[in-house]
Scaffold this motif. Structure first.
Motif: not given
Length: 348
Positions: A89-93, A263-270, A300-305, A328-335
Motif C-alpha cells: 500500500i505504501n508503494i500504491l500511495l 516509503i522505502l525506508g518505512t518498508n525496510f523498517i516495517n 505483489l509488493g515486489a512487483v509494484l516496486i 498508473a501501472a502501479v495502481i492497475v497492478s495493485f488493483a
C-alpha cells in the motif's frame, strides 16, 4: 475506555475509535514531515537520509505497535499481514501522490542513485519473505532463524542504501536545481522545539497504531472477516496514512528523494519487525502460520516496486492523468493483485 477488551464494545464504537486513530495518524504525519524538513534544512542532512531513516523510522511506529499488540493477543496473522499490506500500500500511495502533486512524473525528478539501490534491495527482501513463507521457518529459542535473518538483512540493507550516494560513481545530469522548495517556508523555530515536535507526533503515531490494532482485531471478529484481509487492507491502509500525508508533503516541498526514501525506508523498517512478532508470540515462528495469501502479498509488493524501478531507470517525464506512466501501472497492478488476493484462501 480500555482497548484491551475492544471486542466487548459495539462494532460502531470500534469503528469510531478506528477512524479517530486514523485521523490522528493523518494529522501527525503531516506535521512530522514539516518538522523533519526544517531540521534537514538547518542541519544540512540529505533529504534522502531524512526520508529513509528519520521519517521512515517514525512513521513505522503504528506498525510496531500493531505487531506487538497483535502478537501478544495471539493473532500473528493480523500482525504480518499488516506489515505486508503496508509494504504494498505504501508503494500504491506513492503512485497516488504522484497524481495529486504536480504534472511531472515523480520518477523523472529523482536524481540520487540511492533511490534505485533502495528499490532493488526492498524487492529482494519481499521476495525472500515470500520464499520463507513457502519453505517454513525453524525456531531457535523464541525466534525463527528465517525471521531473524530477514530482520538483520532489512537493517543491513537500510545502512547500505543510506551510504550509497557517497560510494557510487554514478551521476545524473540535471536541468536546474534538483530540489526546489515550494511555497511553504521552513519553520524558524529553534532546533530543540522542532525535535520536541518530532517526539510528540511520534508518540501520537505509536498510540494510534495501538488503537488501530486493538479495534481492527475486534472489528474482524465482529464482522466475521479474516485476520489476513483485515491486516492487509484495513489496518494496512490505516497504518499507511502517515506515509500518504508525508509523501504528499514531501513532494509539495520539492523533495522527491525524501518521498521515495520515506516509503522505502518505512518498508525496510516495517519488515524488520518480523522477529518482534516471533519474540512476543507464544508459539512457533509466525511465518509458519501463513500461507498463499501472504506469499502473494509479498510478491505483489515486489512487483509494484519493480515497476517504479523501471521508471527510475528510464527517468523520463511521460504522464497520463497527471501522473507518470509507471504510477498508473502501479495502481492497475495493485488493483489486479488485490482481486487475486480476494480469491485466495487465508490462514487465520
Amino acid at each position: 475506555m480500555p482497548l484491551s477488551n475492544a471486542a466487548d464494545y459495539p462494532i460502531w464504537v470500534n469503528v469510531l475509535i478506528f477512524a479517530a486513530a486514523g485521523a490522528v495518524i493523518w494529522v501527525s504525519g503531516g506535521r512530522l514531515t514539516r518538522a523533519l524538513d526544517a531540521i534537514a534544512a538547518r542541519t544540512r542532512l540529505e533529504h534522502v537520509f531524512v526520508g529513509m531513516l528519520l521519517l521512515g523510522g517514525i512513521t513505522s511506529l503504528p506498525e510496531l505497535a500493531n505487531v506487538a499488540t497483535a502478537s501478544s493477543i495471539g493473532n500473528p496473522s493480523l500482525a504480518v499481514n499488516n506489515l505486508l499490506g503496508s509494504a504494498a500500500i505504501n508503494i500504491l500511495l506513492l503512485a497516488i501522490a504522484d497524481g495529486l502533486v504536480g504534472r511531472k512524473a515523480v520518477t523523472s525528478i529523482v536524481v540520487q542513485p540511492s533511490t534505485m539501490m533502495m528499490a532493488a534491495l526492498c524487492m529482494i527482501i519481499l521476495i525472500a519473505i515470500a520464499g520463507l513463507i513457502v519453505l517454513g521457518d525453524m525456531a531457535v529459542g523464541p525466534l525463527g532463524i528465517g525471521g531473524l535473518t530477514i530482520g538483520i538483512l532489512c537493517l543491513a540493507f537500510l545502512w547500505l542504501a543510506a551510504g550509497h550516494d557517497e560510494r557510487t560513481s554514478w551521476a545524473l545530469k540535471e536541468e536546474g536545481a534538483p530540489e526546489k522548495r515550494g511555497k511553504e517556508e521552513v519553520s524558524t523555530a529553534p532546533l530543540a522545539i522542532l525535535w520536541a515536535r518530532v517526539a510528540f507526533h511520534g508518540a501520537l503515531l505509536f498510540a494510534a497504531g495501538y488503537a488501530l490494532s486493538q479495534t481492527g482485531d475486534a472489528i474482524a471478529q465482529q464482522a466475521g472477516l479474516t485476520s489476513a484481509i483485515v491486516g492487509f487492507a484495513l489496518i494496512g491502509t490505516a497504518t499507511s496514512l502517515p506515509e500518504l500525508v508525508t509523501v504528499i508533503a514531501a513532494l509539495k516541498l520539492g523533495r522527491p528523494e525524501m518521498a521515495f526514501g520515506q516509503i522505502l525506508g518505512t518498508n525496510f523498517i516495517n519488515l524488520s519487525l518480523l522477529p518482534v512478532g516471533d519474540w512476543i508470540f507464544d508459539g512457533e515462528p509466525v511465518v509458519n502460520m501463513l500461507g498463499p495469501f501472504e506469499t502473494l502479498s509479498a510478491l505483489l509488493g515486489a512487483v509494484l516496486i519493480g515497476i517504479f524501478m523501471v521508471g527510475l531507470l528510464e527517468h523520463r517525464d511521460r504522464t497520463i492523468f497527471r501522473m507518470g506512466l509507471d504510477s498508473a501501472a502501479v495502481i492497475v497492478s495493485f488493483a489486479l493483485g488485490l482481486a487475486l488476493l480476494a480469491g485466495l484462501p487465508a490462514q487465520d
